[in-house]
Design an enzyme around this catalytic site. Structure first.
Site, mmCIF file in Angstrom:
data_model
loop_
_atom_site.group_PDB
_atom_site.id
_atom_site.type_symbol
_atom_site.label_atom_id
_atom_site.label_comp_id
_atom_site.label_asym_id
_atom_site.label_seq_id
_atom_site.Cartn_x
_atom_site.Cartn_y
_atom_site.Cartn_z
ATOM 1 N N HIS A 133 0.837 -1.201 0.091
ATOM 2 C CA HIS A 133 -0.068 -0.006 0.037
ATOM 3 C C HIS A 133 0.873 1.222 -0.257
ATOM 4 O O HIS A 133 2.061 1.050 0.232
ATOM 5 C CB HIS A 133 -0.796 -0.088 1.140
ATOM 6 N N HIS A 163 5.902 5.964 -1.273
ATOM 7 C CA HIS A 163 6.443 4.942 -1.503
ATOM 8 C C HIS A 163 5.642 3.424 -1.197
ATOM 9 O O HIS A 163 4.737 3.676 -0.280
ATOM 10 C CB HIS A 163 8.043 4.871 -0.817
#
Length: 188
Positions: free
Chosen positions: A44, A130
Site C-alpha cells: 500500500h 513509497h
C-alpha cells in the site's frame, strides 16, 4: 498478551499490481537479504498513520475522509525506482517509490487534513510516496546502493496502475497478511 492495534489511511494497490510486485519481490529476495519481506496483500501507499486511534477520533476521521474524497477522481500512478530509509550500510526499510503525481499529493493532503481535523497529531516529515517491500537489512556485508538499480532489470516496462481506492486499514501484528481493510473510499 494484549497487543495494541493501529489504524492508517492508504492508497489501495490493485490486485493485479500486487501480484506483479510479488513476482518482482521473489526475485529480489534472492539477492537482497532483508529480515522481513512484506506480504504482497499488505502492499500500500500510506497517506496518514493514525496509530492507536481513540474511537471518537477514528469515527470523525472516517467521516471527514469520506467528505474530503467525495468528488475526487481516480488517477494513474507509475512505480519509479527502489530506495531505502535508514543507514546506507544497514537500511531499515526497502521500498519502491512512485513517479511524482500531483493527483497523489492532492489526495494525500485531503486525507491528512481530514485526520488532523478529527483530532490526530500526524507525522510532520515531508510526504514520500513509497511502497514498503522489506524491513531490516540482514546481510553479512554492508548494503550496496548499486543494488537499487535492479528494478529496471526486473521491471523493464513501466508498471502503471489505476488508483481507484483509498482504504482505512487496521493492523493485526499476529496475522499474515497483517493489514485488514476496514473501510473503502471509492474514487470517481
Amino acid at each position: 498478551m494484549n497487543q495494541q492495534t493501529h489504524f492508517f489511511f492508504a492508497i489501495k494497490i490493485p490486485e493485479e499490481t500486487k501480484l506483479m510486485m510479488k513476482k518482482n519481490c521473489e526475485r529480489l529476495k534472492e539477492i537482497l537479504p532483508f529480515n522481513r519481506w512484506i506480504h504482497h496483500e499488505d502492499l500500500h501507499i500510506t497517506l496518514a498513520f493514525l496509530g492507536n486511534a481513540p474511537y471518537e477520533n477514528l469515527s470523525n476521521a472516517v467521516d471527514n475522509v469520506h467528505e474530503a474524497l467525495r468528488e475526487t477522481k481516480g488517477f494513474l500512478l507509475e512505480l519509479n525506482k527502489l530506495g531505502i530509509f535508514g543507514k546506507v550500510e544497514s537500511p531499515r526499510i526497502f521500498w519502491v517509490d512512485t513517479k511524482e503525481s500531483m493527483e497523489l499529493e492532492a489526495v494525500r493532503n485531503k486525507v491528512f487534513t481530514a485526520c488532523v481535523e478529527a483530532g490526530f497529531q500526524l507525522e510532520t516529515r515531508p510526504f514520500k510516496s513509497h511502497i514498503t517491500l522489506a524491513r531490516k537489512w540482514a546481510g553479512d556485508q554492508h548494503f550496496d546502493k548499486k543494488l537499487l538499480e535492479v528494478w529496471n532489470d526486473l521491471q523493464p516496462d513501466p508498471l502503471i496502475f489505476k488508483v481507484n481506492e483509498v482504504a482505512l486499514y487496521q493492523t493485526h501484528l499476529d496475522k499474515t497478511p497483517k493489514y485488514e481493510v476496514k473501510k473503502i473510499y471509492q474514487l470517481k
